[in-house]
Design an enzyme around this catalytic site. Structure first.
Site, PDB file in Angstrom:
ATOM      1  N   ASP A 307       0.848  -1.210   0.000  1.00  0.00           N
ATOM      2  CA  ASP A 307       0.000   0.000   0.000  1.00  0.00           C
ATOM      3  C   ASP A 307       0.882   1.258   0.000  1.00  0.00           C
ATOM      4  O   ASP A 307       0.834   2.065   0.921  1.00  0.00           O
ATOM      5  CB  ASP A 307      -0.917  -0.033   1.226  1.00  0.00           C
ATOM      6  N   LYS A 309       0.896   3.902  -2.094  1.00  0.00           N
ATOM      7  CA  LYS A 309       0.216   5.155  -2.465  1.00  0.00           C
ATOM      8  C   LYS A 309       1.161   6.111  -3.197  1.00  0.00           C
ATOM      9  O   LYS A 309       1.399   7.244  -2.793  1.00  0.00           O
ATOM     10  CB  LYS A 309      -0.402   5.839  -1.241  1.00  0.00           C
ATOM     11  N   ASP A 312       3.713  10.702  -7.357  1.00  0.00           N
ATOM     12  CA  ASP A 312       4.650  11.665  -7.928  1.00  0.00           C
ATOM     13  C   ASP A 312       4.612  11.599  -9.455  1.00  0.00           C
ATOM     14  O   ASP A 312       3.796  10.891 -10.038  1.00  0.00           O
ATOM     15  CB  ASP A 312       6.063  11.375  -7.400  1.00  0.00           C
TER      16      ASP A 312
END
Length: 476
Positions: A307, A309, A312
Site C-alpha cells: 500500500d 500510495k 509523484d
C-alpha cells in the site's frame, strides 16, 4: 423589524465583514456576510426565521404551508429549525454525505414521496449549494418549488434557480444592504468603491449543474466470470484465486516488526486472498523479510499488496517502484496509486509491472473522515482505470458506482464488525454492508484482526461474513 433595522443589527454583531474573502463560487469578494454568528443571538435568529417565512407565505407568492422545511447545511439549519418550531412545520435534514452506520440515510426525518419542501438558505451567490440540496431531496422523491434566503447577493443565483424551476424569495438584496450601510455611515470611501466595483463586475456567477448523486450498482457476474474479462493479468489471477479459495478477505498487516508480520501471515494465510503491507513502517526491515513473506504467500495461496500510495511524476515513481531499498516491483503483486499527478503517472510503472505481471490499484475513495477523494476526483480515477486496463487491476473505493466496470477489482478498506471508528478520523463499515449494499468485491480488515488476541479465529469470522454476503447476491 424592517430590513434597515435588521441590516444594522447584523452589522452590530459583526455579521457584515469587510476585507478579502473567497466565496464558495471561487470568486474573491471585499464583503462577506457571516450569518453563523446569529446562533449566539437567539432573538435575532428567531426574527430572521420569521421574516423569511413571512416573505414566502405572506407576500402572495406562495400559498399555505409547505409540507416540510429543509435548511441547506450548515448555516441555514438553525434558521430552518426556528421556522419549523414557530410554524409547526415538520423538518428534514440533508446530510452532506450519507452516514455509514445506523439508517445510512442522506435525508433524515419523516417524509413521504411527493412532499413539497421549502428549502431555506442563509444567502445565495451562484445558487450551487441550493441546487445540491434540491438534487438530494429530489433523489428520495421530495419536490421543491420555493427557496427562501435572507440575502440575495445579486450575482446570478436568482436566474440560475429560475432555470431549474425554482422560485427564489429573499428578505433583502446586496444592493439594499449596501444602501443601508451607506446611509448609516458604516460604508464609505475606498471600501465603498471596492464593493461597488466588485458587484458590478460579478453580476452573474455561472454555476454548472450539480453532479448527480452517486448511484451504487451491483455486479451480476461471479468472480470466475469476471476473471475471463479482466485485462490486467493480476486482476485475472485474483478473481480466480477468490473463486477457488472462497475468500474475499484482505488483511492489512500494519505492524512495525517483521517477525510479527510473518507470524500474522502464517496464522491467517489460509483465510485470506490478499495481505496488505506498509513496507516503509517496518523498523527492522531487510531482504530476508521479503523472501520469508513470499514463501508464506506461496504456501497459503494469497497475494501481496504493498500500500505504497505512489503520487509523484512518472520518472520519480519509476525509481520508487523499481529501485531503492525496497525494490517493490520485484515482489509486490499490486500497489496503490493516487491520481493527483494525472494519468501520466502510469507511464512510470509500465516497465516494473512487466516483471511479475503486477497491477495498479487507483485510490478512487478513502475511508477517512473528510477525505477529498470524492466527486470529480473519484470520477477521474474511474476514467483513468478504464483507459489503462492493462496496467490498472482495480480501485480502492467505498462503493461500486455505475462507471466501475466488471473487469476491475474493487477493494474497500475501513471494515470492522465494530463500526464506531477511531480518534484519528477512520470510519468503519461491516463486511455485510460493504459487500451487499455497497457492492464492492474485497473487504480490507486491519486492526479488527491483527490487534485481536486470536487473529486466526477472527479472520475466520470475517472471511465467513464477507463470503456469505457475496454468495447471497443475485447472479445471472
Amino acid at each position: 423589524m424592517n430590513v434597515q433595522e435588521l441590516v444594522l443589527k447584523l452589522n452590530d454583531i459583526d455579521a457584515v465583514k469587510l476585507g478579502e474573502f473567497k466565496l464558495k463560487s471561487g470568486i474573491i469578494s471585499p464583503i462577506y456576510i457571516d450569518l453563523r454568528v446569529t446562533v449566539s443571538s437567539p432573538q435575532l435568529l428567531a426574527s430572521i426565521a420569521e421574516m423569511m417565512y413571512q416573505k414566502v407565505y405572506c407576500s402572495g407568492t406562495a400559498q399555505g404551508k409547505p409540507s416540510l422545511v429543509c435548511g441547506v447545511p450548515y448555516t441555514a439549519l438553525p434558521i430552518a429549525t426556528g421556522m419549523s418550531i414557530a410554524h409547526d412545520i415538520p423538518m428534514v435534514v440533508r446530510r452532506k454525505e450519507a452516514k455509514a452506520y445506523g439508517t445510512k440515510q442522506l435525508i433524515e426525518g419523516r417524509f413521504k414521496e411527493g412532499d413539497n419542501v421549502l428549502v431555506v438558505e442563509d444567502l445565495v451567490t451562484s445558487g450551487a449549494s441550493v441546487l445540491e440540496t434540491v438534487r438530494d431531496l429530489n433523489s428520495v422523491g421530495l419536490t421543491v418549488t420555493d427557496v427562501v434566503v435572507l440575502l440575495d447577493r445579486q450575482q446570478g443565483a436568482r436566474e440560475t434557480l429560475e432555470k431549474n424551476g425554482l422560485r427564489l424569495h429573499s428578505v433583502f438584496t446586496m444592493e439594499e444592504l449596501i444602501n443601508t450601510l451607506i446611509e448609516s455611515g458604516k460604508l464609505a470611501g475606498k471600501t465603498l468603491d471596492l464593493v461597488k466595483a466588485f458587484l458590478e463586475a460579478n453580476r452573474n456567477v455561472t454555476v454548472p449543474a450539480p453532479a448527480p448523486a452517486p448511484v451504487v450498482v451491483a455486479s451480476n457476474k461471479r468472480f470466475e466470470e469476471r476473471a475471463k474479462i479482466a485485462v490486467n493479468p493480476m486482476a485475472t489471477k485474483l478473481f480466480n484465486l477468490m473463486a477457488s479459495k472462497k475468500t474475499n478477505l484482505a488483511v492489512a498487516a500494519d505492524l512495525t516488526n517483521k517477525q510479527e508480520i510473518l507470524n500474522l501471515a502464517e496464522s491467517i494465510g489460509s483465510e485470506i486472498c490478499v495481505l496488505k503491507t506498509h513496507i516503509d513502517i517496518i523498523e527492522d526491515y531487510d531482504q530476508t523479510f521479503i523472501s520469508a513473506l513470499e514463501a508464506i504467500a506461496s504456501k497459503h495461496n494469497f497475494l501481496i499488496f504493498e500500500d505504497r500510495k505512489f503520487a509523484d511524476i512518472g520518472n520519480t515513481v519509476k525509481y520508487q517502484f523499481e529501485n531503492g531499498v525496497y525494490q517493490i516491483s520485484k515482489w509486490a503483486h499490486m500497489v496503490t496509486v493516487h491520481g493527483v499527478a494525472g494519468s501520466a503517472i502510469i507511464e512510470g510503472f509500465k516497465d516494473g509491472l512487466k516483471q511479475n505481471g503486477s497491477g495498479l490499484l487507483l485510490l478512487a475513495q478513502m475511508s477517512s473522515k473528510g477525505s477529498m477523494c470524492v466527486g470529480e476526483y473519484t470520477n477521474q480515477m474511474i476514467e483513468m482505470a478504464n483507459n489503462n486496463k492493462e496496467q490498472v487491476m482495480g480501485l480502492i473505493c467505498q462503493e461500486r458506482l455505475q462507471s466501475m466496470t466488471d473487469n476491475l477489482v474493487l477493494m474497500t478498506p475501513g471494515v470492522q464488525f465494530n463500526s464506531t471508528g477511531d480518534k484519528m478520523g477512520q470510519q468503519y463499515n461491516t463486511p455485510e454492508y460493504i459487500i451487499k449494499e455497497k457492492n464492492t468485491d474485497i473487504i480490507i480488515v486491519g486492526r479488527g484482526i491483527y490487534q485481536n488476541s486470536q487473529p486466526k479465529t477472527e479472520a475466520i469470522k470475517y472471511r465467513a461474513a464477507s463470503w456469505n454476503a457475496y454468495e447471497s447476491k443475485n447472479f445471472n
